[in-house]
Write an enzyme that holds these catalytic residues in place. Structure first.
Site, PDB file in Angstrom:
ATOM      1  N   CYS A   1      -6.124   9.607  -7.344  1.00 17.89           N
ATOM      2  CA  CYS A   1      -5.835   8.320  -6.705  1.00 17.89           C
ATOM      3  C   CYS A   1      -6.592   8.232  -5.375  1.00 17.89           C
ATOM      4  CB  CYS A   1      -4.332   8.211  -6.468  1.00 17.89           C
ATOM      5  SG  CYS A   1      -3.898   6.729  -5.562  1.00 17.89           S
TER       6      CYS A   1
ATOM      7  N   CYS B   1       2.246   2.490 -10.671  1.00 20.61           N
ATOM      8  CA  CYS B   1       1.497   2.128  -9.462  1.00 20.61           C
ATOM      9  C   CYS B   1       0.014   2.070  -9.840  1.00 20.61           C
ATOM     10  CB  CYS B   1       1.709   3.195  -8.396  1.00 20.61           C
ATOM     11  SG  CYS B   1       1.153   4.811  -8.953  1.00 20.61           S
TER      12      CYS B   1
ATOM     13  N   THR C   1       2.552  12.042  -0.777  1.00 27.10           N
ATOM     14  CA  THR C   1       2.615  10.574  -0.813  1.00 27.10           C
ATOM     15  C   THR C   1       3.940  10.009  -1.337  1.00 27.10           C
ATOM     16  OG1 THR C   1       1.595  10.625  -2.993  1.00 27.10           O
ATOM     17  CG2 THR C   1       0.122  10.290  -1.121  1.00 27.10           C
TER      18      THR C   1
ATOM     19  N   GLU D   1       0.257  17.558  -6.519  1.00 22.34           N
ATOM     20  CA  GLU D   1      -0.388  16.912  -5.367  1.00 22.34           C
ATOM     21  C   GLU D   1      -0.385  17.851  -4.160  1.00 22.34           C
ATOM     22  OE1 GLU D   1       1.069  12.976  -4.082  1.00 22.34           O
ATOM     23  OE2 GLU D   1       0.514  13.579  -2.053  1.00 22.34           O
TER      24      GLU D   1
ATOM     25  N   SER E   1       5.923   6.048 -12.180  1.00 17.45           N
ATOM     26  CA  SER E   1       5.343   6.787 -13.298  1.00 17.45           C
ATOM     27  C   SER E   1       5.971   6.372 -14.638  1.00 17.45           C
ATOM     28  CB  SER E   1       5.528   8.289 -13.065  1.00 17.45           C
ATOM     29  OG  SER E   1       6.864   8.558 -12.690  1.00 17.45           O
TER      30      SER E   1
ATOM     31  N   SER F   1       9.707  13.599 -12.285  1.00 13.76           N
ATOM     32  CA  SER F   1       8.917  12.701 -11.441  1.00 13.76           C
ATOM     33  C   SER F   1       9.476  12.701 -10.020  1.00 13.76           C
ATOM     34  CB  SER F   1       8.975  11.283 -12.024  1.00 13.76           C
ATOM     35  OG  SER F   1       8.555  10.361 -11.051  1.00 13.76           O
ATOM     36  N   SER F   2       8.592  13.021  -9.071  1.00 13.51           N
ATOM     37  CA  SER F   2       9.004  13.094  -7.676  1.00 13.51           C
ATOM     38  C   SER F   2       9.407  11.708  -7.162  1.00 13.51           C
ATOM     39  CB  SER F   2       7.811  13.634  -6.889  1.00 13.51           C
ATOM     40  OG  SER F   2       8.179  13.992  -5.631  1.00 13.51           O
ATOM     41  N   ASN F   3       8.583  10.694  -7.435  1.00 15.45           N
ATOM     42  CA  ASN F   3       8.928   9.345  -6.963  1.00 15.45           C
ATOM     43  C   ASN F   3      10.141   8.833  -7.723  1.00 15.45           C
ATOM     44  OD1 ASN F   3       8.165   6.852  -8.817  1.00 15.45           O
ATOM     45  ND2 ASN F   3       6.725   8.485  -9.288  1.00 15.45           N
TER      46      ASN F   3
ATOM     47  N   HIS G   1      -2.745  12.848  -9.145  1.00  9.32           N
ATOM     48  CA  HIS G   1      -2.251  13.776  -8.120  1.00  9.32           C
ATOM     49  C   HIS G   1      -3.361  14.517  -7.384  1.00  9.32           C
ATOM     50  CE1 HIS G   1       1.775  13.351  -9.489  1.00  9.32           C
ATOM     51  NE2 HIS G   1       1.653  14.046 -10.593  1.00  9.32           N
TER      52      HIS G   1
HETATM   53  S1  SF4 Z   1       2.209   6.681  -5.783  1.00  4.76           S
HETATM   54 FE1  SF4 Z   1       0.605   8.269  -5.775  1.00  4.76          FE
HETATM   55  S2  SF4 Z   1      -0.722   7.737  -7.503  1.00  4.76           S
HETATM   56 FE2  SF4 Z   1       0.540   5.935  -7.069  1.00  4.76          FE
HETATM   57  S3  SF4 Z   1      -0.751   4.676  -5.712  1.00  4.76           S
HETATM   58 FE3  SF4 Z   1       0.591   5.948  -4.432  1.00  4.76          FE
HETATM   59  S4  SF4 Z   1      -0.623   7.774  -3.991  1.00  4.76           S
HETATM   60 FE4  SF4 Z   1      -1.591   6.744  -5.698  1.00  4.76          FE
END
Ligand code: SF4
Length: 284
Positions: free
Chosen positions: A96, A12, A164, A128, A267, A223-225, A74
């Protein structure tokens, strides 16, 4: 066998920005420390370590003097900035902008709603979340899921924010459960602060996962996402496998398989997904 690399997977903008800053400084010869791993992807972290990046933790920061330290996407709590100032450390702040905005909103909400419970939907101990909780000197309740609603006092107002990278569906479920249980007439402010860089990828990944016999999702396990997006793939296609690198691939996954989709988290570097896709195309 057809192998397709998902066009939309990869870093991202928040992660790209942090890594670009790090590479720029390392390239100009700065001895650079990163407070925590710059991204939740061990393979990418190792690539940057080979260029000279040193990863330190908060205990090591306390001992460090007059060095250059990068704050990753983070973000960090205010105590980190104070510690750095005290130690004469130059901070390269790669928080970010989306997280910075969230930190500032949490801090404002806290001042404006003194009697309310400030609730953060997030993973306890995640960097974060530590940065968010730090904005209110720890006076926040972190909920990891709806199963933890018992931690709230429903006879007091509630102001809700989200890490996020949490799942939008889970966040919506949490909001509706809070509304059901909160005493009538009390304030409930819900701030959907889930980053669309993650949530917008879910519908796309579901479609991508349905198109292929097998899905290889490349991501760091912490990785959380990555967890959220892998789950989206698995829901759409049960033959979805998470790997950190090409060594994790198993030949039995590809039996009777005509097409493989390779994708990853926000990530995950594209070069790593490409490497995995090339191994799949060449070896099974
Ligand atoms: S996922 Fe996290 S680091 Fe990536 S753009 Fe969104 S807020 Fe920013």
């Amino acid at each position: 066998m057809l192998v397709e690399l998902d066009e939309k997977s990869g870093f991202c903008f928040g992660v790209i920005r942090a890594i670009e800053k790090a590479e720029q400084l390392l390239g100009s010869g700065v001895a650079l420390y990163s407070l925590g791993e710059i991204v939740h992807n061990g393979v990418e972290v190792n690539r940057l370590k080979a260029k000279g990046l040193k990863v330190i933790n908060h205990e090591e920061l306390k001992q460090l003097r007059a060095a250059t330290v990068l704050i990753r996407a983070h973000g960090e709590p205010p105590q980190t900035y104070a510690q750095a100032k005290q130690n004469g450390i130059t901070l390269i702040d790669a928080t970010c902008p989306v997280v910075l905005h969230l930190q500032s909103n949490i801090s404002k909400s806290y001042t404006q709603n003194r009697g309310a419970q400030l609730v953060i939907f997030g993973q306890r101990g995640h960097a974060e979340v530590n940065g968010l909780v730090g904005q209110v000197a720890g006076d926040a309740i972190v909920l990891e899921s709806v199963d933890e609603l018992h931690l709230l006092d429903f006879s007091r107002p509630i102001v809700l924010y989200s890490q996020t990278t949490k799942s939008l569906e889970q966040y919506e479920l949490l909001c509706s459960e809070i509304k059901k249980q909160l005493a009538t007439g009390l304030l409930f402010e819900a701030h959907d602060t889930i980053c669309r860089q993650v949530s917008h990828r879910k519908p796309h990944l579901r479609e991508f996962a349905k198109k292929h016999d097998v899905i290889i999702f490349v991501s760091g396990r912490h990785s959380s996402n990555g967890k959220v997006l892998y789950e989206a793939c698995r829901e759409a296609n049960p033959l979805s496998y998470m790997v950190e690198d090409a060594e994790d691939l198993r030949s039995e996954w590809f039996k009777n398989c005509a097409s493989v989709g390779v994708c990853g988290a926000t990530s995950t570097p594209r070069w790593l997904m490409k490497k995995v896709a090339d191994v799949v195309a060449g070896g099974w």
